[in-house]
Motif scaffolding. Structure first.
Motif, PDB file in Angstrom:
ATOM      1  N   LYS A  39      -9.546  -8.018   6.758  1.00  0.00           N
ATOM      2  CA  LYS A  39      -9.524  -8.755   8.017  1.00  0.00           C
ATOM      3  C   LYS A  39      -8.392  -9.771   8.086  1.00  0.00           C
ATOM      4  O   LYS A  39      -7.768 -10.130   7.084  1.00  0.00           O
ATOM      5  CB  LYS A  39     -10.858  -9.492   8.210  1.00  0.00           C
ATOM      6  N   TYR A  40      -8.164 -10.257   9.311  1.00  0.00           N
ATOM      7  CA  TYR A  40      -7.373 -11.462   9.523  1.00  0.00           C
ATOM      8  C   TYR A  40      -8.233 -12.655   9.134  1.00  0.00           C
ATOM      9  O   TYR A  40      -9.471 -12.610   9.218  1.00  0.00           O
ATOM     10  CB  TYR A  40      -6.937 -11.583  10.980  1.00  0.00           C
ATOM     11  N   GLU A  41      -7.567 -13.756   8.752  1.00  0.00           N
ATOM     12  CA  GLU A  41      -8.300 -14.921   8.295  1.00  0.00           C
ATOM     13  C   GLU A  41      -9.278 -15.443   9.349  1.00  0.00           C
ATOM     14  O   GLU A  41     -10.408 -15.828   9.038  1.00  0.00           O
ATOM     15  CB  GLU A  41      -7.315 -16.026   7.895  1.00  0.00           C
ATOM     16  N   ASP A  43     -10.997 -13.912  11.416  1.00  0.00           N
ATOM     17  CA  ASP A  43     -12.157 -13.041  11.637  1.00  0.00           C
ATOM     18  C   ASP A  43     -13.136 -13.024  10.473  1.00  0.00           C
ATOM     19  O   ASP A  43     -14.222 -12.453  10.601  1.00  0.00           O
ATOM     20  CB  ASP A  43     -11.690 -11.596  11.893  1.00  0.00           C
ATOM     21  N   LYS A  55      -9.644  -5.438  13.957  1.00  0.00           N
ATOM     22  CA  LYS A  55      -8.215  -5.506  13.653  1.00  0.00           C
ATOM     23  C   LYS A  55      -8.051  -5.609  12.139  1.00  0.00           C
ATOM     24  O   LYS A  55      -8.662  -6.456  11.496  1.00  0.00           O
ATOM     25  CB  LYS A  55      -7.558  -6.705  14.337  1.00  0.00           C
ATOM     26  N   VAL A  56      -7.215  -4.752  11.585  1.00  0.00           N
ATOM     27  CA  VAL A  56      -7.034  -4.684  10.137  1.00  0.00           C
ATOM     28  C   VAL A  56      -5.735  -5.381   9.731  1.00  0.00           C
ATOM     29  O   VAL A  56      -4.686  -5.152  10.338  1.00  0.00           O
ATOM     30  CB  VAL A  56      -7.015  -3.212   9.669  1.00  0.00           C
ATOM     31  N   ASN A  57      -5.844  -6.223   8.705  1.00  0.00           N
ATOM     32  CA  ASN A  57      -4.677  -6.941   8.180  1.00  0.00           C
ATOM     33  C   ASN A  57      -4.472  -6.616   6.705  1.00  0.00           C
ATOM     34  O   ASN A  57      -4.069  -7.462   5.906  1.00  0.00           O
ATOM     35  CB  ASN A  57      -4.877  -8.452   8.370  1.00  0.00           C
ATOM     36  N   TYR A  60      -0.775  -7.081   4.973  1.00  0.00           N
ATOM     37  CA  TYR A  60      -0.368  -8.465   4.717  1.00  0.00           C
ATOM     38  C   TYR A  60      -1.156  -9.059   3.550  1.00  0.00           C
ATOM     39  O   TYR A  60      -0.576  -9.700   2.659  1.00  0.00           O
ATOM     40  CB  TYR A  60      -0.572  -9.309   5.968  1.00  0.00           C
ATOM     41  N   ASN A  61      -2.472  -8.855   3.552  1.00  0.00           N
ATOM     42  CA  ASN A  61      -3.300  -9.392   2.472  1.00  0.00           C
ATOM     43  C   ASN A  61      -2.899  -8.797   1.122  1.00  0.00           C
ATOM     44  O   ASN A  61      -2.819  -9.501   0.113  1.00  0.00           O
ATOM     45  CB  ASN A  61      -4.778  -9.111   2.754  1.00  0.00           C
ATOM     46  N   ASN A 243      -7.814 -19.547   2.881  1.00  0.00           N
ATOM     47  CA  ASN A 243      -7.554 -18.185   3.340  1.00  0.00           C
ATOM     48  C   ASN A 243      -8.476 -17.231   2.580  1.00  0.00           C
ATOM     49  O   ASN A 243      -8.125 -16.671   1.536  1.00  0.00           O
ATOM     50  CB  ASN A 243      -6.091 -17.812   3.115  1.00  0.00           C
ATOM     51  N   ALA A 245      -9.507 -14.310   3.396  1.00  0.00           N
ATOM     52  CA  ALA A 245      -9.119 -12.900   3.432  1.00  0.00           C
ATOM     53  C   ALA A 245      -8.273 -12.543   2.209  1.00  0.00           C
ATOM     54  O   ALA A 245      -8.501 -11.517   1.560  1.00  0.00           O
ATOM     55  CB  ALA A 245      -8.358 -12.601   4.721  1.00  0.00           C
TER      56      ALA A 245
END
Length: 280
Positions: A39-41, A43, A55-57, A60-61, A243, A245
């Motif tokens: 996830k985004y942070e 969410d 939404k998938v992050n 970046y993670n 953070n 995520a």
């Protein structure tokens, strides 16, 4: 007869349902951790929980964990190095000790075994200062060799292997002696192949324990480039406190080897512990 069979099947269904429900409850934190890693942070803490993120992050993670400021790949290499070497040495020492306490008759054998068992009641923390002084005296402080030296001896695994070897008939050893084999050849050629299930169990459990060890690296390591996964996670906590995520992505990355090993060899773990506990 039919009623008894029906009741037996019904009881199995009820027990299976209860165990399945409990398994799901225990898996919820793991599922949430994996979900948060994608996830985004913003969410991560949304309520109600989005188990499947809209939404998938992930990219970046993943990048922040493996290519960010904290060298996660170094922690991985250090943990693999220590865990593999420690596991191999533990297998050799514990299996040879179990063989000696089971198949070699010498005066005071039972006394030695009882003394080893009595040492199991001593908490690990009670021996921390003497072990620290010993490591300093050997000149191993702030090295991976210190962690390996502290972890390669195990009374528990010696006991587990001894119990398993007690169930192996002495006729195999007598046949080897007739053929002129000594203790070393008998151990390597007969006992080790017969002990494969319990040796696999010891290897898996020891690997997991060493991988998750936090106390010994914390006490005996200073340089960050020597850190293992548990200590490396503290650096992520300091750098990415808010953070979650990225923290969850680091946590997922840390447990992947353990999950793969356990899923692949869980049957051997269960069978080895059961056999080691009942034989003898």
């Amino acid at each position: 007869m039919y009623i008894q069979l029906l009741r037996k099947n019904l009881s199995k269904v009820v027990v299976t349902f209860i165990m399945g429900a409990l398994s799901i409850v225990f898996l919820v934190p793991l599922i949430w951790m994996i979900s948060a890693a994608f996830k985004y942070e913003k969410d991560v803490m949304r309520f109600p929980i989005q188990w499947i993120p809209e939404k998938v992050n992930l990219a970046y993670n993943f990048k922040m964990v493996w290519m960010g400021r904290v060298p996660f790949y170094d922690f991985y290499f250090n943990s693999f190095k220590i865990a593999i070497i420690t596991t191999l040495i533990t297998l050799i020492i514990s299996s040879m000790a179990g063989y000696a306490l089971t198949k070699i008759r010498f005066k005071g054998r039972n006394l030695v075994f009882m003394a080893l068992l009595s040492f199991m009641i001593i908490p690990d923390q009670a021996t921390l200062i003497p072990r620290f002084l010993l490591i300093r005296w050997f000149g191993l402080y702030n090295t991976h060799e210190a962690i390996i030296f502290m972890s390669m001896f195990s009374i528990y695994f010696t006991f587990l292997l001894r119990q398993f070897m007690n169930g192996i008939s002495d006729e195999y050893l007598e046949a080897a002696r007739i053929d002129g084999a000594g203790h070393l050849r008998t151990f390597a050629s007969i006992m080790v192949p017969l002990c494969k299930p319990v040796l696999a169990t010891v290897a898996i459990i020891k690997f997991i324990w060493t991988w998750n060890d936090y106390q010994n690296p914390l006490i005996f390591l200073l340089d960050k480039d020597l850190y293992t996964i548990p200590l490396g996670m503290t650096l992520f906590r300091d750098d990415y406190t808010n953070n979650y995520a990225i923290m969850m992505m680091a946590s997922v990355s840390a447990i992947i080897p353990l999950v793969i090993v356990f899923i692949a060899l869980q049957k051997q773990v269960i069978n080895g512990i059961a056999l080691g506990g009942v034989k003898g």
